[in-house]
Write an enzyme that holds these catalytic residues in place. Structure first.
Site, PDB file in Angstrom:
ATOM      1  N   ARG A 160      54.123 -80.631   5.422  1.00 57.71           N
ATOM      2  CA  ARG A 160      54.665 -80.061   4.179  1.00 57.71           C
ATOM      3  C   ARG A 160      56.069 -79.529   4.420  1.00 57.71           C
ATOM      4  O   ARG A 160      56.388 -79.094   5.518  1.00 57.71           O
ATOM      5  CB  ARG A 160      53.769 -78.917   3.680  1.00 57.71           C
ATOM      6  CG  ARG A 160      52.378 -79.364   3.289  1.00 57.71           C
ATOM      7  CD  ARG A 160      51.582 -78.233   2.680  1.00 57.71           C
ATOM      8  NE  ARG A 160      52.106 -76.917   3.101  1.00 57.71           N
ATOM      9  CZ  ARG A 160      51.520 -75.769   2.822  1.00 57.71           C
ATOM     10  NH1 ARG A 160      50.397 -75.748   2.129  1.00 57.71           N
ATOM     11  NH2 ARG A 160      52.034 -74.628   3.213  1.00 57.71           N
ATOM     12  N   ARG A 171      61.628 -68.305   7.236  1.00 57.39           N
ATOM     13  CA  ARG A 171      60.509 -67.417   6.843  1.00 57.39           C
ATOM     14  C   ARG A 171      60.320 -66.306   7.867  1.00 57.39           C
ATOM     15  O   ARG A 171      60.073 -65.148   7.515  1.00 57.39           O
ATOM     16  CB  ARG A 171      59.203 -68.211   6.742  1.00 57.39           C
ATOM     17  CG  ARG A 171      59.005 -68.907   5.419  1.00 57.39           C
ATOM     18  CD  ARG A 171      57.883 -69.927   5.490  1.00 57.39           C
ATOM     19  NE  ARG A 171      56.574 -69.333   5.740  1.00 57.39           N
ATOM     20  CZ  ARG A 171      55.530 -70.009   6.215  1.00 57.39           C
ATOM     21  NH1 ARG A 171      55.647 -71.285   6.534  1.00 57.39           N
ATOM     22  NH2 ARG A 171      54.381 -69.411   6.387  1.00 57.39           N
TER      23      ARG A 171
END
Ligand SMILES: [Zn+2]
Length: 213
Positions: A160, A171
């Site tokens: 993904r 992140r």
């Protein structure tokens, strides 16, 4: 016993929280789950929270604290709670401290599960998802029987977009920046315990239990 668990994406915080719940016999307080439960249960607080969520806004801290208070005063939580995903900021930590004092309780330990960035990139970057059924695999930790093919349905596996290395690093950086003041806040209070988050799930769990006992 009241324990706060801290740990970034891929650190295994949720897994350890569930093991602690089983070991200590106290509930897990996860604000995401609680907000969803309050909203679907249609409580006063839940209805207020829903207005914010429907508008795509963050639910204000006072409201989250009110929902946490409600949860903490239920019979199964009188012996304590495991906080997973809350607090996320220093103001939330201060508000939780005031709530604890109001209830005559205190935070016993803040456990920070720490894993270095290279390890996290390896963990998160190894995830593969089935295009057909959504089943998840990991090239090292949970590989499919046949490379790039789903065990469950034979579909093709792919990586993904949010599992690619650049996204993962961004992140992790976002988490680190947001959490560092919180870690420092609890360090100054003498509550912070750092646990190395590498090795098997059971190894990490034993390290946590050693701190709590
Ligand atoms: Zn599949």
């Amino acid at each position: 016993m009241n324990v706060i668990l801290l740990g970034g994406p891929g650190a295994g915080k949720g897994t350890q929280a569930k093991k602690l719940v089983a070991r200590l016999g106290v509930p897990q307080i996860s604000t995401g789950d609680m907000l969803r439960a309050a909203v679907s249960g249609g409580t006063d607080w839940g209805r207020k929270a829903k207005e914010f969520m429907d508008a795509g806004k963050l639910v204000p801290d006072e409201l989250v604290i009110a929902i946490i208070k409600e949860r903490m005063t239920q019979p199964d939580a009188t012996g304590g709670s495991i906080f997973d995903g809350f607090p996320r900021t220093v103001p939330q930590a201060e508000a939780l401290g005031r709530l604890m004092a109001d209830l005559g309780r205190s935070i016993d330990h803040v456990i920070s599960i720490e894993v270095d960035e290279a390890e996290l990139v390896g963990r998160l970057g190894g995830r593969r998802t089935c295009k057909s059924c959504g089943q998840m695999f990991h090239v090292v930790q949970a590989p499919p029987r046949k490379a790039d093919v789903c065990d469950a349905c034979g579909g093709a596996l792919y990586q993904r977009d949010d599992d690619n290395e650049a996204t993962i690093r961004s992140r992790l950086a976002t988490y680190d920046k947001a959490t560092r003041p919180l870690v420092e806040f609890y360090r100054q209070k003498g509550l912070l315990r750092r646990v190395l988050g590498v090795g098997s799930i059971d190894d990490i769990f034993e390290r946590i239990c050693a701190i709590l006992s």
